[in-house]
Design a protein around this motif. Structure first.
Motif, PDB file in Angstrom:
ATOM      1  N   ARG A  22       0.827  -1.205   0.000  1.00 60.37           N
ATOM      2  CA  ARG A  22       0.000   0.000   0.000  1.00 60.37           C
ATOM      3  C   ARG A  22       0.866   1.263   0.000  1.00 60.37           C
ATOM      4  NH1 ARG A  22      -3.730   1.542  -2.402  1.00 60.37           N
ATOM      5  NH2 ARG A  22      -4.707  -0.431  -1.935  1.00 60.37           N
ATOM      6  N   ILE A  23       2.003   1.211   0.675  1.00 64.21           N
ATOM      7  CA  ILE A  23       2.893   2.376   0.671  1.00 64.21           C
ATOM      8  C   ILE A  23       3.434   2.617  -0.744  1.00 64.21           C
ATOM      9  CG2 ILE A  23       5.134   3.232   1.467  1.00 64.21           C
ATOM     10  CD1 ILE A  23       4.547   1.920   4.166  1.00 64.21           C
ATOM     11  N   LEU A  24       3.789   1.562  -1.442  1.00 63.78           N
ATOM     12  CA  LEU A  24       4.354   1.706  -2.787  1.00 63.78           C
ATOM     13  C   LEU A  24       3.304   2.054  -3.830  1.00 63.78           C
ATOM     14  CD1 LEU A  24       6.859  -1.280  -2.747  1.00 63.78           C
ATOM     15  CD2 LEU A  24       7.364   1.146  -2.486  1.00 63.78           C
ATOM     16  N   ARG A  25       2.091   1.502  -3.716  1.00 67.29           N
ATOM     17  CA  ARG A  25       1.086   1.686  -4.743  1.00 67.29           C
ATOM     18  C   ARG A  25       0.009   2.687  -4.381  1.00 67.29           C
ATOM     19  NH1 ARG A  25      -1.715  -3.525  -6.297  1.00 67.29           N
ATOM     20  NH2 ARG A  25      -2.693  -2.030  -7.678  1.00 67.29           N
ATOM     21  N   GLY A  26       0.069   3.260  -3.196  1.00 73.27           N
ATOM     22  CA  GLY A  26      -1.006   4.138  -2.737  1.00 73.27           C
ATOM     23  C   GLY A  26      -1.338   5.219  -3.744  1.00 73.27           C
ATOM     24  N   PRO A  27      -2.626   5.377  -4.075  1.00 73.85           N
ATOM     25  CA  PRO A  27      -2.971   6.377  -5.087  1.00 73.85           C
ATOM     26  C   PRO A  27      -2.769   7.817  -4.613  1.00 73.85           C
ATOM     27  CG  PRO A  27      -4.948   5.355  -4.196  1.00 73.85           C
ATOM     28  CD  PRO A  27      -3.782   4.626  -3.624  1.00 73.85           C
ATOM     29  N   SER A  28      -2.795   8.050  -3.327  1.00 70.83           N
ATOM     30  CA  SER A  28      -2.602   9.418  -2.843  1.00 70.83           C
ATOM     31  C   SER A  28      -1.564   9.428  -1.722  1.00 70.83           C
ATOM     32  CB  SER A  28      -3.931   9.991  -2.330  1.00 70.83           C
ATOM     33  OG  SER A  28      -4.309   9.342  -1.141  1.00 70.83           O
ATOM     34  N   VAL A  29      -1.157  10.617  -1.396  1.00 72.66           N
ATOM     35  CA  VAL A  29      -0.169  10.782  -0.335  1.00 72.66           C
ATOM     36  C   VAL A  29      -0.766  10.384   1.011  1.00 72.66           C
ATOM     37  CG1 VAL A  29       1.240  12.480   0.879  1.00 72.66           C
ATOM     38  CG2 VAL A  29       1.067  12.574  -1.587  1.00 72.66           C
ATOM     39  N   LEU A  30      -2.039  10.689   1.215  1.00 71.62           N
ATOM     40  CA  LEU A  30      -2.672  10.329   2.484  1.00 71.62           C
ATOM     41  C   LEU A  30      -2.747   8.815   2.664  1.00 71.62           C
ATOM     42  CD1 LEU A  30      -5.530  12.940   2.905  1.00 71.62           C
ATOM     43  CD2 LEU A  30      -3.441  12.709   4.215  1.00 71.62           C
ATOM     44  N   ASP A  31      -2.978   8.075   1.579  1.00 67.52           N
ATOM     45  CA  ASP A  31      -2.960   6.613   1.681  1.00 67.52           C
ATOM     46  C   ASP A  31      -1.592   6.115   2.100  1.00 67.52           C
ATOM     47  OD1 ASP A  31      -5.605   6.192   0.976  1.00 67.52           O
ATOM     48  OD2 ASP A  31      -5.146   6.182  -1.165  1.00 67.52           O
ATOM     49  N   ARG A  32      -0.570   6.712   1.564  1.00 69.19           N
ATOM     50  CA  ARG A  32       0.797   6.313   1.926  1.00 69.19           C
ATOM     51  C   ARG A  32       1.107   6.659   3.379  1.00 69.19           C
ATOM     52  NH1 ARG A  32       1.728   7.988  -3.708  1.00 69.19           N
ATOM     53  NH2 ARG A  32       2.411   6.117  -4.813  1.00 69.19           N
TER      54      ARG A  32
END
Length: 101
Positions: A22-32
Motif C-alpha cells: 500500500r505504501i508503494l502503490r497508494g494512489p494518494s499521499v494520504l494513503d501512503r
C-alpha cells in the motif's frame, strides 16, 4: 507456545508486506501516510510480542518512543491534511469595539 509465536510472526510479516504494498502503490499521499502509520503499529506489535515471548522488559522504552512517534505523526498529518489555516489571534478589544465602515 512456540506455535503461537510462529503464527504471530507469520501474521505480522504478512501484514507488514501488505502494508508495504500500500505504501508503494497508494494512489494518494494520504494513503501512503496512513499505511506508514499502520506499519509503525505493526512494528510496535512485533516488538511487544518479542518482549513478551522472551520475558524481557528492556524493550519498553523503545515501545514508548515508537508509540509517541506514531501518535505525533498521525496528529500532524491530520492537522496539515485538512488545509485549514491555523487559528488566528483573537482580536483586541479596541478593534472589536470599532464598527465596520
Amino acid at each position: 507456545m512456540r506455535a503461537v509465536a510462529v503464527c504471530l510472526t507469520v501474521l505480522l510479516g504478512l501484514a507488514g508486506a501488505l502494508t508495504l504494498v500500500r505504501i508503494l502503490r497508494g494512489p494518494s499521499v494520504l494513503d501512503r501516510v496512513i499505511a506508514t502509520d499502520v506499519l509503525l503499529a505493526i512494528i510496535v506489535a512485533a516488538v511487544a510480542a518479542d518482549a513478551a515471548y522472551h520475558r524481557d522488559a528492556t524493550a519498553l522504552p523503545v515501545l514508548v518512543v515508537l508509540s509517541v512517534l506514531g501518535f505525533v505523526g498521525s496528529v500532524s498529518v491530520a492537522r496539515f491534511s485538512t488545509g485549514a489555516a491555523p487559528p488566528s489571534a483573537t482580536p483586541s478589544p479596541a478593534s472589536a469595539a470599532e464598527p465596520d465602515r
